[in-house]
Design an enzyme around this catalytic site. Structure first.
Site, PDB file in Angstrom:
ATOM      1  N   SER A  85       5.026   4.264   5.898  1.00  9.96           N
ATOM      2  CA  SER A  85       3.671   4.733   5.594  1.00  9.96           C
ATOM      3  C   SER A  85       2.802   4.867   6.838  1.00  9.96           C
ATOM      4  O   SER A  85       1.976   5.773   6.925  1.00  9.96           O
ATOM      5  CB  SER A  85       2.971   3.776   4.621  1.00  9.96           C
ATOM      6  OG  SER A  85       3.388   4.005   3.311  1.00  9.96           O
ATOM      7  N   SER A 130       3.325  -2.261   4.011  1.00 11.95           N
ATOM      8  CA  SER A 130       3.240  -0.811   3.820  1.00 11.95           C
ATOM      9  C   SER A 130       4.455  -0.327   3.047  1.00 11.95           C
ATOM     10  O   SER A 130       5.534  -0.926   3.128  1.00 11.95           O
ATOM     11  CB  SER A 130       3.209  -0.106   5.176  1.00 11.95           C
ATOM     12  OG  SER A 130       4.496  -0.116   5.778  1.00 11.95           O
ATOM     13  N   ASP A 131       4.291   0.770   2.309  1.00 12.15           N
ATOM     14  CA  ASP A 131       5.479   1.447   1.808  1.00 12.15           C
ATOM     15  C   ASP A 131       6.247   1.933   3.040  1.00 12.15           C
ATOM     16  O   ASP A 131       5.698   2.059   4.133  1.00 12.15           O
ATOM     17  CB  ASP A 131       5.099   2.606   0.884  1.00 12.15           C
ATOM     18  CG  ASP A 131       6.210   2.948  -0.087  1.00 12.15           C
ATOM     19  OD1 ASP A 131       7.372   2.597   0.188  1.00 12.15           O
ATOM     20  OD2 ASP A 131       5.934   3.566  -1.131  1.00 12.15           O
ATOM     21  N   CYS A 132       7.522   2.215   2.858  1.00 14.34           N
ATOM     22  CA  CYS A 132       8.379   2.387   4.024  1.00 14.34           C
ATOM     23  C   CYS A 132       8.024   3.643   4.824  1.00 14.34           C
ATOM     24  O   CYS A 132       8.058   4.757   4.300  1.00 14.34           O
ATOM     25  CB  CYS A 132       9.832   2.392   3.597  1.00 14.34           C
ATOM     26  SG  CYS A 132      10.296   0.752   3.015  1.00 14.34           S
ATOM     27  N   CYS A 147       0.848  -1.195   0.000  1.00 14.05           N
ATOM     28  CA  CYS A 147       0.000   0.000   0.000  1.00 14.05           C
ATOM     29  C   CYS A 147       0.885   1.247   0.000  1.00 14.05           C
ATOM     30  O   CYS A 147       2.036   1.215   0.422  1.00 14.05           O
ATOM     31  CB  CYS A 147      -0.967  -0.014   1.175  1.00 14.05           C
ATOM     32  SG  CYS A 147      -0.214  -0.322   2.796  1.00 14.05           S
TER      33      CYS A 147
END
Length: 773
Positions: A305, A301-303, A268
């Site tokens: 996020s 998650s994107d880093c 995401c």
């Protein structure tokens, strides 16, 4: 990935021989590491054999359940983050989830390193150029090579098994700095790329869907295509997207990736969609990815996020609420440390139950089980014999060269220009800031390549060259015009290698305009004026440029777009320029004029045009204005003829008795399963290469549907790449699923089959197909 984290990027190097020095300083630990990370080492610790999760004869669900019940809450929480914890009493070592493999094994992310054991890996073209090949089998072949090299590096302790690639976002706006990472602007092409590359990465030789060679990840979900534009950045951007655009444009690649590609993970994104952070949206995560699409894997998650949705977007009042909302929405793994810090407090506050954490880590463990992480030493498993000898093999490097050749797009070619004759050309002027670059050719999310062949090196291997950079870099603040003109005036032909690099377009850096940087246009025009032979302009870039000046300048006889062509880019360019390879690439995105970005804000997510305010729409499917070059444009050294052999003229949709459309004038019907069975259409075409030389050719099957539900003016139903010898012909068949392929999405996000005339296009051929009840 978040650039804010210092660990995001290992040091970048521009030439191979500098790498070992850099690597020994930065990754001394990786040089010492020579064994893979794995659990259930029953050879070293025989007592582990009695643990159910180490028992390979049990099913994955039973093994995961056995493992989860043995963990304390604190131990469980350490498995919610990318730098996962170790449980020595159970023989589980630390594992780093974050590795990247966008177009080759990458050094981005802490999970993968290069060392003197494996100093480099095959660096394929940046994705946008591979997509330009429109060759689905190539997408998968590249993935297969990358996963082999990844496994080889894992076996010597230099890589993980979970790779957060590919990026399958739609290249919605030409200014986007990360468009280079994507397969372009078309949902079908992005879907085919996602499915092909993921299968190449993941599929084992045995083909079992429950085993993984490596685990891929489709990102960034969803409607993510703005990084940093005029003060709006991805951490604060709320993408306002209609239900129609979401289901028609942004979601299809992710749906294909999960359903057709069986991807092991979806990531995401940072942005919000319609007011909700994607990583905390239960409808998008638990509802769609896991509920509707049945993801077999984990959501990451994107880093940072989760940190972003709390600290930057202020979506929740407390960090514990942010942790709870994300986990309850369906997030399984946090790239970053936020869930590691705040989940226990969230449980104690009653915001999330431990069972939800069990569910999340079960998805993570199941993925590692499918990878064989809990099956003991990898040397005793499939792919266990791979090692450094299997990285940078000649066959792998040959594929990188072939991928670059297949993607290169010939946009303009005046008679007598390309291909150049290696015997008639005695000396060649090679000019431009990208003429002798190395690192620029491999784009971003890169790894150290096996070697480089620069454009100058590729061309100089064929004929004598005179080299002038013309600008000190692509910013081209002051062009050295006189020296460049002198070189062009004395040469039999001139090649100008211009364009961009990561200083112009990159993650966290969107463009403000579509013009060539600095004085590049001046340099090109002045050189072309005095050149005595053909002038070939080569644009190296991810996104398109407004190069109308060159398109319309008769002195510029040929134009090539070469993307960021990977480690073998220079050899591929030379092969195309000298006719050793017949170009067959086609643009995977629209090249707009500068006037487009002057009136269209990047923050406007609407795909469809709006006549009331002059908004022109986006991508070839909806954009109504002028283009510099169009989606699918690309020339060849040969001409191809298409002939329609077979295609139906009428499709009848079976509806149940008494359906309302029998008594009223319906413009469309629901594309639902009961109406769609056995509605496959066969379309057969004969394609002939009229030239004496062999070449590749992409057959595009487009449809213009009836004008209902603000439907696309044209959309791609299918494509096929064929390779034909001189004068050879081939029969190409397309199977069209009427409901899936001919349908459009209505204003509420529902699939509808438009009734009336659908116009099919293949090249200059047109065929009318009537859909009726």
């Amino acid at each position: 990935m978040a650039p804010a984290q210092n660990r995001n990027r290992a040091p970048k190097v521009s030439v191979l021989f500098l790498f070992l020095t850099s690597c020994s300083l930065q990754h001394s630990s990786s040089s010492a590491q020579s064994s893979p990370v794995f659990a259930c080492d029953v050879v070293s610790n025989p007592s582990l054999a009695s643990l159910g999760f180490c028992n390979t004869s049990l099913g994955i669900d039973l093994r995961v359940g056995d493992l989860v019940k043995r963990l304390t809450l604190q131990e469980k929480i350490t498995f919610l983050v990318d730098s996962a914890g170790s449980v020595s009493r159970l023989g589980i070592p630390k594992y780093e989830w974050w590795s990247e493999a966008l177009h080759g094994v990458s050094y981005v992310g802490p999970g993968t390193h290069f060392s003197n054991v494996v100093p480099g890996a095959t660096s394929f073209p940046q994705v946008i150029l591979t997509a330009a090949s429109f060759n689905a089998s190539l997408f998968q072949a590249i993935g297969k090579v990358v996963s082999t090299e990844a496994r080889a590096m894992y076996n010597v302790g230099l890589a993980g098994l979970t790779f957060w690639s590919p990026n399958i976002n739609i290249f919605r706006d030409p200014r986007w700095g990360r468009g280079q990472e994507t397969p372009g602007e078309d949902p079908l092409l992005a879907s085919k790329y996602a499915t092909g590359y993921v299968k190449g990465l993941q599929q084992t030789d045995g083909g079992s869907p429950n085993r993984l060679k490596v685990a891929a990840c489709c990102k960034h979900y969803t409607a993510y295509d703005l990084d940093n534009w005029k003060g709006t950045d991805r951490y604060h951007f709320n993408a306002m997207v209609t239900k129609q655009d979401l289901d028609d444009t942004f979601q299809p690649p992710f749906k294909s990736c999960v359903i057709d590609g069986n991807v092991a993970s979806v990531m995401c994104s940072y942005n919000q969609v319609n007011g909700k952070p994607t990583c905390a949206d239960p409808d998008l995560l638990a509802g769609v990815i896991r509920g509707q699409w049945k993801l077999n894997g984990y959501i990451v998650s994107d880093c940072d996020s989760v940190d972003v949705l709390y600290n930057s977007q202020h979506y929740t009042k407390t960090p514990e609420e942010a942790a709870a909302k994300s986990i309850l929405a369906g997030l399984d793994l946090n790239c970053g440390s936020f869930l590691g810090k705040h989940t226990e407090a969230a449980v104690k506050a009653g915001l999330v139950n431990e069972s939800a954490i069990d569910h999340a880590i079960s998805n993570n463990f199941a993925t590692l089980m499918r990878l064989g992480f809990f099956d003991g030493h990898p040397s005793k498993q499939p792919y266990g014999q791979l090692g450094p000898k299997d990285v940078c093999t000649q066959a792998n490097q040959d594929l990188a060269l072939d991928a670059a050749r297949q993607g290169i797009v010939l946009l303009k070619n005046t008679a007598g220009s390309l291909p150049l004759s290696p015997t008639a050309i005695k000396n060649l002027a090679v000019i431009g800031p990208n003429a002798n670059v190395t690192k620029t050719m491999i784009g971003n999310y890169e790894g150290t390549p096996c070697k480089y062949t620069t454009p100058l090196q590729g061309l100089a291997a064929v004929v004598a060259t005179i080299y002038q950079a013309g600008c000190s870099n692509v910013q081209c603040g002051t062009a050295q015009v006189d020296d460049a003109k002198k070189a062009a005036a004395s040469a039999d032909a001139t090649v100008l290698v211009m364009g961009a690099d990561q200083s112009i377009e990159a993650e966290s850096h969107d463009r403000l305009d579509l013009l060539l940087p600095g004085q590049q246009q001046l340099l090109i025009t002045e050189v072309a004026k005095v050149a005595k032979g053909p002038v070939i302009l080569i644009i190296m870039s991810g996104g398109g440029f407004d190069i109308s000046f060159a398109k319309n300048d008769p002195k510029i006889t040929s134009i090539l777009w070469v993307g960021y062509p990977g480690q073998a880019g220079g050899a591929a360019i030379a092969d195309v320029c000298f006719g050793r390879y017949n170009p067959s690439g086609r643009l995977p995105m629209t090249w707009y004029p500068q006037s487009y970005v002057e009136k269209v804000p990047m923050t406007n997510m609407n795909m469809r045009p709006d006549a009331s305010n002059g908004y022109p729409g986006r991508t070839y499917r909806f954009y109504t204005g002028e283009t510099v070059y169009a989606f699918g444009d690309g020339l060849s050294y040969s001409t191809m003829n298409h002939e329609l052999v077979r295609a139906p003229k009428i499709v009848a949709i079976p509806l149940e008795e008494g359906h309302v459309c029998y008594s009223s004038n319906c413009k469309s019907v629901d594309a639902v399963e009961q109406s769609c069975q056995n509605l496959n259409l066969d379309i057969h075409l004969r394609v002939k290469n009229n030239a004496s030389i062999s070449g590749g050719h992409t057959i595009f099957l487009f449809s213009t549907p009836p004008s209902v539900h603000k439907s696309p003016q044209k959309h791609l139903l299918a494509f096929e790449k064929v390779f034909l010898k001189g004068q050879e012909e081939a029969l190409v068949s397309f199977k069209v699923d009427a409901c899936k392929d001919l349908s459009v999405v209505d204003e509420l996000g529902n699939r509808k089959l438009a009734l009336g005339d659908h116009l099919l296009h293949v090249g200059n051929l047109k065929h009318s197909l009537t859909v009726r009840i």
